[in-house]
Design a protein around this motif. Structure first.
Motif, PDB file in Angstrom:
ATOM      1  N   ILE A   1      -6.146  21.600  66.472  1.00  0.00           N
ATOM      2  CA  ILE A   1      -4.977  22.367  66.055  1.00  0.00           C
ATOM      3  C   ILE A   1      -3.785  22.057  66.954  1.00  0.00           C
ATOM      4  CG2 ILE A   1      -4.054  24.698  65.830  1.00  0.00           C
ATOM      5  CD1 ILE A   1      -6.869  25.596  65.014  1.00  0.00           C
ATOM      6  N   ALA A   2      -4.041  21.964  68.257  1.00  0.00           N
ATOM      7  CA  ALA A   2      -2.953  21.647  69.186  1.00  0.00           C
ATOM      8  C   ALA A   2      -2.394  20.253  68.946  1.00  0.00           C
ATOM      9  CB  ALA A   2      -3.450  21.768  70.624  1.00  0.00           C
ATOM     10  N   SER A   3      -3.218  19.320  68.481  1.00  0.00           N
ATOM     11  CA  SER A   3      -2.750  17.951  68.251  1.00  0.00           C
ATOM     12  C   SER A   3      -1.779  17.865  67.087  1.00  0.00           C
ATOM     13  CB  SER A   3      -3.946  17.034  67.994  1.00  0.00           C
ATOM     14  OG  SER A   3      -4.534  17.298  66.729  1.00  0.00           O
ATOM     15  N   ARG A   4      -1.711  18.899  66.265  1.00  0.00           N
ATOM     16  CA  ARG A   4      -0.765  18.893  65.152  1.00  0.00           C
ATOM     17  C   ARG A   4       0.639  19.297  65.576  1.00  0.00           C
ATOM     18  NH1 ARG A   4      -5.233  22.024  61.601  1.00  0.00           N
ATOM     19  NH2 ARG A   4      -6.446  20.214  60.915  1.00  0.00           N
ATOM     20  N   GLY A   5       0.805  19.749  66.800  1.00  0.00           N
ATOM     21  CA  GLY A   5       2.124  20.086  67.296  1.00  0.00           C
ATOM     22  C   GLY A   5       2.618  21.450  66.901  1.00  0.00           C
ATOM     23  N   ARG A   6       1.805  22.259  66.248  1.00  0.00           N
ATOM     24  CA  ARG A   6       2.216  23.601  65.840  1.00  0.00           C
ATOM     25  C   ARG A   6       1.047  24.575  65.984  1.00  0.00           C
ATOM     26  NH1 ARG A   6       0.521  23.360  60.337  1.00  0.00           N
ATOM     27  NH2 ARG A   6       0.290  21.214  59.601  1.00  0.00           N
ATOM     28  N   GLY A   7       0.410  24.527  67.128  1.00  0.00           N
ATOM     29  CA  GLY A   7      -0.780  25.330  67.345  1.00  0.00           C
ATOM     30  C   GLY A   7      -0.529  26.818  67.407  1.00  0.00           C
ATOM     31  N   SER A   8       0.707  27.240  67.682  1.00  0.00           N
ATOM     32  CA  SER A   8       0.988  28.666  67.779  1.00  0.00           C
ATOM     33  C   SER A   8       1.317  29.297  66.438  1.00  0.00           C
ATOM     34  CB  SER A   8       2.151  28.898  68.747  1.00  0.00           C
ATOM     35  OG  SER A   8       3.330  28.262  68.271  1.00  0.00           O
ATOM     36  N   TYR A   9       1.402  28.498  65.369  1.00  0.00           N
ATOM     37  CA  TYR A   9       1.768  29.028  64.061  1.00  0.00           C
ATOM     38  C   TYR A   9       0.510  29.333  63.256  1.00  0.00           C
ATOM     39  CZ  TYR A   9       3.488  29.191  59.264  1.00  0.00           C
ATOM     40  OH  TYR A   9       3.745  29.577  57.983  1.00  0.00           O
ATOM     41  N   ARG A  10       0.288  30.611  62.946  1.00  0.00           N
ATOM     42  CA  ARG A  10      -0.873  31.034  62.142  1.00  0.00           C
ATOM     43  C   ARG A  10      -2.153  30.391  62.660  1.00  0.00           C
ATOM     44  NH1 ARG A  10      -0.308  33.140  57.150  1.00  0.00           N
ATOM     45  NH2 ARG A  10      -1.982  31.839  56.328  1.00  0.00           N
ATOM     46  N   VAL A  11      -2.432  30.652  63.929  1.00  0.00           N
ATOM     47  CA  VAL A  11      -3.522  29.944  64.586  1.00  0.00           C
ATOM     48  C   VAL A  11      -4.883  30.296  63.982  1.00  0.00           C
ATOM     49  CG1 VAL A  11      -3.649  31.698  66.428  1.00  0.00           C
ATOM     50  CG2 VAL A  11      -4.555  29.397  66.817  1.00  0.00           C
ATOM     51  N   LEU A  12      -5.095  31.568  63.632  1.00  0.00           N
ATOM     52  CA  LEU A  12      -6.400  31.940  63.096  1.00  0.00           C
ATOM     53  C   LEU A  12      -6.636  31.389  61.683  1.00  0.00           C
ATOM     54  CD1 LEU A  12      -6.893  35.571  64.440  1.00  0.00           C
ATOM     55  CD2 LEU A  12      -7.734  33.411  65.347  1.00  0.00           C
ATOM     56  N   PRO A  13      -5.662  31.437  60.776  1.00  0.00           N
ATOM     57  CA  PRO A  13      -5.876  30.739  59.498  1.00  0.00           C
ATOM     58  C   PRO A  13      -6.082  29.236  59.669  1.00  0.00           C
ATOM     59  CG  PRO A  13      -4.125  32.354  59.259  1.00  0.00           C
ATOM     60  CD  PRO A  13      -4.460  32.293  60.723  1.00  0.00           C
ATOM     61  N   GLN A  14      -5.369  28.627  60.621  1.00  0.00           N
ATOM     62  CA  GLN A  14      -5.611  27.207  60.895  1.00  0.00           C
ATOM     63  C   GLN A  14      -7.037  26.980  61.385  1.00  0.00           C
ATOM     64  OE1 GLN A  14      -2.526  24.490  62.588  1.00  0.00           O
ATOM     65  NE2 GLN A  14      -1.570  26.398  63.234  1.00  0.00           N
ATOM     66  N   LEU A  15      -7.501  27.870  62.263  1.00  0.00           N
ATOM     67  CA  LEU A  15      -8.867  27.752  62.776  1.00  0.00           C
ATOM     68  C   LEU A  15      -9.881  27.874  61.647  1.00  0.00           C
ATOM     69  CD1 LEU A  15     -10.711  27.519  65.259  1.00  0.00           C
ATOM     70  CD2 LEU A  15     -10.574  30.003  65.496  1.00  0.00           C
TER      71      LEU A  15
ATOM     72  N   TRP B   1     -10.269  42.750  50.452  1.00  0.00           N
ATOM     73  CA  TRP B   1      -9.893  43.691  51.515  1.00  0.00           C
ATOM     74  C   TRP B   1     -10.092  43.065  52.890  1.00  0.00           C
ATOM     75  CZ3 TRP B   1     -12.715  45.864  55.490  1.00  0.00           C
ATOM     76  CH2 TRP B   1     -12.078  46.884  56.204  1.00  0.00           C
ATOM     77  N   ILE B   2     -11.199  42.336  53.058  1.00  0.00           N
ATOM     78  CA  ILE B   2     -11.450  41.673  54.335  1.00  0.00           C
ATOM     79  C   ILE B   2     -10.357  40.662  54.641  1.00  0.00           C
ATOM     80  CG2 ILE B   2     -13.016  40.089  55.531  1.00  0.00           C
ATOM     81  CD1 ILE B   2     -15.330  41.435  54.077  1.00  0.00           C
ATOM     82  N   GLN B   3      -9.919  39.922  53.643  1.00  0.00           N
ATOM     83  CA  GLN B   3      -8.977  38.839  53.877  1.00  0.00           C
ATOM     84  C   GLN B   3      -7.541  39.329  54.016  1.00  0.00           C
ATOM     85  OE1 GLN B   3      -9.514  35.640  51.168  1.00  0.00           O
ATOM     86  NE2 GLN B   3      -8.289  34.213  52.339  1.00  0.00           N
ATOM     87  N   THR B   4      -7.199  40.478  53.436  1.00  0.00           N
ATOM     88  CA  THR B   4      -5.798  40.904  53.415  1.00  0.00           C
ATOM     89  C   THR B   4      -5.521  42.163  54.227  1.00  0.00           C
ATOM     90  OG1 THR B   4      -6.156  42.194  51.386  1.00  0.00           O
ATOM     91  CG2 THR B   4      -5.496  39.889  51.146  1.00  0.00           C
ATOM     92  N   SER B   5      -6.535  42.776  54.827  1.00  0.00           N
ATOM     93  CA  SER B   5      -6.297  44.048  55.519  1.00  0.00           C
ATOM     94  C   SER B   5      -5.714  43.869  56.901  1.00  0.00           C
ATOM     95  CB  SER B   5      -7.605  44.842  55.624  1.00  0.00           C
ATOM     96  OG  SER B   5      -8.579  44.093  56.334  1.00  0.00           O
ATOM     97  N   PHE B   6      -5.615  42.631  57.395  1.00  0.00           N
ATOM     98  CA  PHE B   6      -5.049  42.376  58.711  1.00  0.00           C
ATOM     99  C   PHE B   6      -3.689  41.715  58.537  1.00  0.00           C
ATOM    100  CE2 PHE B   6      -9.598  42.379  59.206  1.00  0.00           C
ATOM    101  CZ  PHE B   6      -9.788  43.207  60.306  1.00  0.00           C
ATOM    102  N   SER B   7      -2.699  42.245  59.209  1.00  0.00           N
ATOM    103  CA  SER B   7      -1.368  41.652  59.169  1.00  0.00           C
ATOM    104  C   SER B   7      -0.689  41.930  60.494  1.00  0.00           C
ATOM    105  CB  SER B   7      -0.538  42.230  58.017  1.00  0.00           C
ATOM    106  OG  SER B   7      -0.383  43.629  58.174  1.00  0.00           O
TER     107      SER B   7
ATOM    108  N   SER C   1      -2.684  37.259  64.987  1.00  0.00           N
ATOM    109  CA  SER C   1      -2.482  37.961  63.726  1.00  0.00           C
ATOM    110  C   SER C   1      -3.285  37.293  62.618  1.00  0.00           C
ATOM    111  CB  SER C   1      -0.997  37.951  63.362  1.00  0.00           C
ATOM    112  OG  SER C   1      -0.556  36.630  63.138  1.00  0.00           O
ATOM    113  N   GLU C   2      -3.440  38.029  61.532  1.00  0.00           N
ATOM    114  CA  GLU C   2      -4.078  37.523  60.321  1.00  0.00           C
ATOM    115  C   GLU C   2      -5.472  36.928  60.563  1.00  0.00           C
ATOM    116  OE1 GLU C   2      -1.345  34.767  58.734  1.00  0.00           O
ATOM    117  OE2 GLU C   2       0.166  36.257  58.250  1.00  0.00           O
ATOM    118  N   PRO C   3      -6.414  37.721  61.068  1.00  0.00           N
ATOM    119  CA  PRO C   3      -7.781  37.185  61.231  1.00  0.00           C
ATOM    120  C   PRO C   3      -8.604  37.223  59.951  1.00  0.00           C
ATOM    121  CG  PRO C   3      -7.675  39.417  62.053  1.00  0.00           C
ATOM    122  CD  PRO C   3      -6.270  39.068  61.622  1.00  0.00           C
TER     123      PRO C   3
END
Length: 382
Positions: free
Chosen positions: A149-163, A235-241, A247-249
């Motif tokens: 994720i860090a190698s893409r140059g934008r690791g701080s953007y929506r890190v958990l969805p990227q993970l 509910w599991i996917q959208t209840s976190f914001s 954010s957004e786990p």
């Protein structure tokens, strides 16, 4: 099987799956040649690239965070920021392959020790090693994900969805190559097991085994029947914001909690709905039958052995259900024949999560039902 006999096939298996997946990743570059579309259609080529790029050392074939096939460092997809972060990408791949070897050996060693390919256990050993292969691949991808994720140059953007996207990208290739790895590992294990003392199968009270299998299957059913229901999964996917790095786990939780996805028959015919639910029934049936046989297959019903066995049983049930889905899938004419296998191996993180809990619950049930290991002097021969 003693450790000194089990360690050799475990190491051989770890080396084989690492080499196989490295070879698969190296083959991803061949799909970029112009002639590839004359052998496969365009959709099949893109699907094959999606399978192989998580194991490729070439940064130009890296997948973007949504898991789709990129167009290289200069085309908007793949590695963000050109080649500035190629060193981080290479580090991620080194960690991925090292972790793949370590995780496979860590699981194969106790499996071979507790389910040696002797006394009629060879099919069970083969299936267990095959099921463990995509689990080891998923764990390796998870461990190496931060560097990727860090190698893409934008690791701080929506890190958990990227993970979550990276974890889901291991693909069907680990399932296919895992079968070849399991076959060769069992051959080596049978050679190393020659001359060892016989390891007869344990006699487990049938009622205790059935009860333990039922409890373990009920744990898996929580994910498959309850959490995977459309409204609960949403509910599991959208209840976190919110905002911030954590954010957004929801996307990440969905990977590790849901074995499938299903809804009521409102939007389709009842017969078609029941046909797809048959795959879920098959999954639970495979899990129950595997857990029913597992205590008798093990040389000792220890907690690590039961947990690993339950994880493998859940993965096998998941693969069986996905094969049934493939048999009733009618999208091959639209997306190409390769697309039929695209879902193979998905849901492994959730199978790992609930397989661990299922194994512990089944072991506790066995103990409460009165099943006990024999004395160590007879249970663990040299």
């Amino acid at each position: 099987m003693a450790y000194r006999r089990a360690v050799i096939p475990a190491l051989v298996g770890g080396l084989l799956i690492t080499l196989f997946l490295w070879w698969a990743g190296a083959s991803a570059q061949a799909l970029q040649l112009r002639g590839s579309t004359s052998v496969f259609d365009v959709d099949s080529v893109n699907e094959l690239r999606r399978w192989l790029t998580p194991w490729s050392y070439d940064p130009s074939t890296a997948l973007p965070s949504d898991g789709s096939v990129g167009t290289g460092a200069d085309g908007g997809g793949g590695l963000g920021g050109g080649t500035r972060y190629s060193d981080l990408y290479h580090t991620a791949m080194q960690i991925r392959f090292a972790a793949l070897f370590a995780f496979f050996v860590a699981g194969a060693l106790p499996l071979l020790r507790r389910i040696p390919p002797t006394q009629g256990r060879t099919p069970a050993t083969l299936l267990a090693l095959w099921a463990w292969s995509p689990v080891a691949a998923t764990l390796a991808v998870t461990v190496s994900a931060p560097w990727l994720i860090a190698s893409r140059g934008r690791g701080s953007y929506r890190v958990l969805p990227q993970l979550a996207g990276v974890i889901a990208s291991s693909g069907p290739v680990a399932v296919f190559l895992g079968l070849a790895t399991a076959l060769l590992t069992v051959v080596v294990a049978r050679v190393t097991a020659k001359g060892a003392d016989p390891l007869p199968r344990r006699s487990v009270p049938p009622r205790a085994a059935r009860t333990a299998a039922g409890v373990g299957t009920a744990v898996v059913a929580v994910s498959l029947v309850v959490l995977s229901y459309q409204s609960v999964a949403a509910w599991i996917q959208t209840s976190f914001s919110g905002a911030g790095l954590l954010s957004e786990p929801g996307d990440l939780l969905r990977q590790w909690l849901l074995l499938g996805a299903w809804s009521g028959p409102a939007s389709t015919s009842v017969g078609h709905w029941l046909l797809y639910r048959a795959a879920d029934v098959l999954l639970l049936t495979v899990v129950w039958w595997s857990l029913r046989l597992l205590p008798g297959l093990l040389t000792r019903t220890t907690a690590p052995a039961m947990v690993l066995g339950a994880v493998c049983a859940t993965v096998l049930g998941l693969l069986a259900s996905q094969v049934l889905h493939m048999a009733i899938d009618d999208t091959a004419a639209v997306w190409g024949p390769v697309h039929v296998f695209s879902a193979l191996g998905t849901g492994v993180p959730a199978a790992l999560t609930f397989g661990v809990v299922s194994g512990l619950a089944a072991l506790a049930t066995l103990r409460l039902a009165g099943d006990r290991d024999p004395l160590p002097a007879t249970a663990v021969p040299a």
